[in-house]
Enzyme design. Structure first.
Site, PDB file in Angstrom:
ATOM      1  N   ASP A  67       0.812  -6.290   8.535  1.00 50.71           N
ATOM      2  CA  ASP A  67       0.817  -7.371   7.545  1.00 50.71           C
ATOM      3  C   ASP A  67       2.210  -7.665   7.005  1.00 50.71           C
ATOM      4  OD1 ASP A  67       1.005  -4.947   6.215  1.00 50.71           O
ATOM      5  OD2 ASP A  67      -0.942  -5.093   5.258  1.00 50.71           O
ATOM      6  N   ASP A 136      -8.697   0.194  -3.438  1.00 49.12           N
ATOM      7  CA  ASP A 136      -9.988  -0.510  -3.438  1.00 49.12           C
ATOM      8  C   ASP A 136     -10.642  -0.491  -2.052  1.00 49.12           C
ATOM      9  OD1 ASP A 136      -8.323  -2.163  -2.014  1.00 49.12           O
ATOM     10  OD2 ASP A 136      -8.565  -3.930  -3.298  1.00 49.12           O
ATOM     11  N   HIS A 138      -9.091  -1.275   0.857  1.00 46.14           N
ATOM     12  CA  HIS A 138      -8.618  -2.259   1.836  1.00 46.14           C
ATOM     13  C   HIS A 138      -7.855  -1.616   2.988  1.00 46.14           C
ATOM     14  CE1 HIS A 138      -4.809  -2.867  -0.781  1.00 46.14           C
ATOM     15  NE2 HIS A 138      -4.338  -2.480   0.373  1.00 46.14           N
ATOM     16  N   GLU A 143      -8.729  -7.404   1.940  1.00 52.41           N
ATOM     17  CA  GLU A 143      -9.283  -7.030   0.648  1.00 52.41           C
ATOM     18  C   GLU A 143     -10.815  -6.978   0.716  1.00 52.41           C
ATOM     19  OE1 GLU A 143      -7.447  -5.853  -1.483  1.00 52.41           O
ATOM     20  OE2 GLU A 143      -5.847  -7.137  -2.228  1.00 52.41           O
TER      21      GLU A 143
HETATM   22  C1  GLP Z   1      -0.677  -1.816   1.066  1.00 54.92           C
HETATM   23  C2  GLP Z   1      -0.659  -2.132   2.573  1.00 54.92           C
HETATM   24  C3  GLP Z   1      -1.637  -1.273   3.302  1.00 54.92           C
HETATM   25  C4  GLP Z   1      -1.555   0.129   2.732  1.00 54.92           C
HETATM   26  C5  GLP Z   1      -2.127   0.148   1.336  1.00 54.92           C
HETATM   27  C6  GLP Z   1      -1.928   1.478   0.627  1.00 54.92           C
HETATM   28  O1  GLP Z   1      -0.833  -2.884   0.257  1.00 54.92           O
HETATM   29  N1  GLP Z   1      -0.855  -3.501   2.927  1.00 54.92           N
HETATM   30  O2  GLP Z   1      -1.373  -1.300   4.696  1.00 54.92           O
HETATM   31  O3  GLP Z   1      -2.305   1.008   3.517  1.00 54.92           O
HETATM   32  O4  GLP Z   1      -1.670  -0.929   0.594  1.00 54.92           O
HETATM   33  O5  GLP Z   1      -0.633   1.637   0.157  1.00 54.92           O
HETATM   34  P1  GLP Z   1      -0.011   3.035  -0.228  1.00 54.92           P
HETATM   35  O6  GLP Z   1       0.120   3.797   1.037  1.00 54.92           O
HETATM   36  O7  GLP Z   1       1.332   2.724  -0.814  1.00 54.92           O
HETATM   37  O8  GLP Z   1      -0.932   3.673  -1.182  1.00 54.92           O
END
Ligand code: GLP
Length: 261
Positions: A67, A136, A138, A143
């Site tokens: 992404d 959440d 995702h 989402e």
């Molecule tokens: C982000 C990314 C995801 C990631 C998630 C968790 O927004 N788009 O690919 O897995 O949120 O983030 P983190 O690893 O910093 O907790």
């Protein structure tokens, strides 16, 4: 799903790195799906160490990131282009021409998303997809409520995700609302998924993804339909699992022919 619970994020990242390294050794032209966020940083550090100290070779590896934020220039310090360059790509020898990250500055989002899907197909599909998990539930930026069959497309972030990601932005309240993300259908076509989650803040999302019903309200739960997914978590993220003892026993008592990493 195989659930691997390890004492610390460092040990979990080391196991994940050995799985990625094995994939690359078995197929040097592997196609990797990559994630951003705090979670995979330890994995990327360990892979970079394996590259410099153990000659792990990325010369024929192709990568596709999950992404990117719409409206952020690749040079922006909170863009995923910048994140990947800093945390991974500049430490290994993956050829820049084989790196793919959605372009958040594209003038034509639908056409760019379609081209991204085609590029994944043209590369032969993703062999191993690395995933983090939003608090959440995702995956990528899919989402809650995302279509379970979705492809690469525009998504609008929830306020919770924008708040979670504020820490990567120098100025508060500048987290974009819109993003481009691989879809859940795209992720599900990967031949293998590695879901990483660390810390108490992920415990509910992990439990809902692994032991809850499959629902678009928890995108991570869709992985229950994936034939080859490993969930690698630390004890904190395992906190809300009801079958943690069983998963630990399974991991520690595999038949000899099922090599543990
Ligand atoms: C982000 C990314 C995801 C990631 C998630 C968790 O927004 N788009 O690919 O897995 O949120 O983030 P983190 O690893 O910093 O907790």
């Amino acid at each position: 799903m195989e659930i691997i619970i390890l004492p610390t994020p460092e040990e979990a990242s080391a196991v994940a790195a050995r799985l990625v390294a094995r994939q690359i050794c078995e197929k040097p032209s592997s196609v990797l799906g990559l994630a951003t966020g705090g979670t995979p940083c330890g994995l990327y550090r360990e892979l970079a160490r394996m590259h410099s100290e153990e000659a792990l070779d990325f010369a024929r590896v192709t990568t596709f990131n999950l992404d990117e934020y719409i409206g952020l220039d690749p040079a922006h310090q909170a863009s995923f282009h910048y994140f990947m360059a800093e945390n991974f790509f500049r430490h290994i020898n993956v050829p820049p021409t084989l790196i793919h990250i959605p372009n958040g500055m594209t003038a034509d989002v639908p056409a760019h998303c379609e081209a991204y899907e085609q590029a994944i197909k043209a590369a032969g599909g993703i062999d191993l997809q690395i995933l983090g998990l939003g608090s959440d539930g995702h995956l990528g930026f899919n989402e809650p409520g995302s279509s379970l069959a979705s492809r690469t497309r525009i998504k609008t972030l929830t306020e919770r995700t924008r708040r979670d990601n504020t820490r990567f932005f120098a100025e508060r309240d500048t987290v974009p609302h819109h993003v481009i993300t691989m879809g859940l259908g795209t992720i599900m076509e990967s031949r293998m998924c590695l879901l990483l989650a660390f810390g108490r803040g992920k415990a509910e999302a992990v439990a809902a993804s692994v032991e809850g019903p499959v629902t678009a309200s928890v995108p991570g739960s869709l992985l229950q339909f994936h034939p080859r997914t490993k969930v690698i978590i630390d004890v904190e993220a395992a906190n809300a699992l009801t079958r943690a003892d069983y998963y630990r026993w399974v991991y520690q008592n595999k038949p000899a022919w099922q090599t543990n990493l």
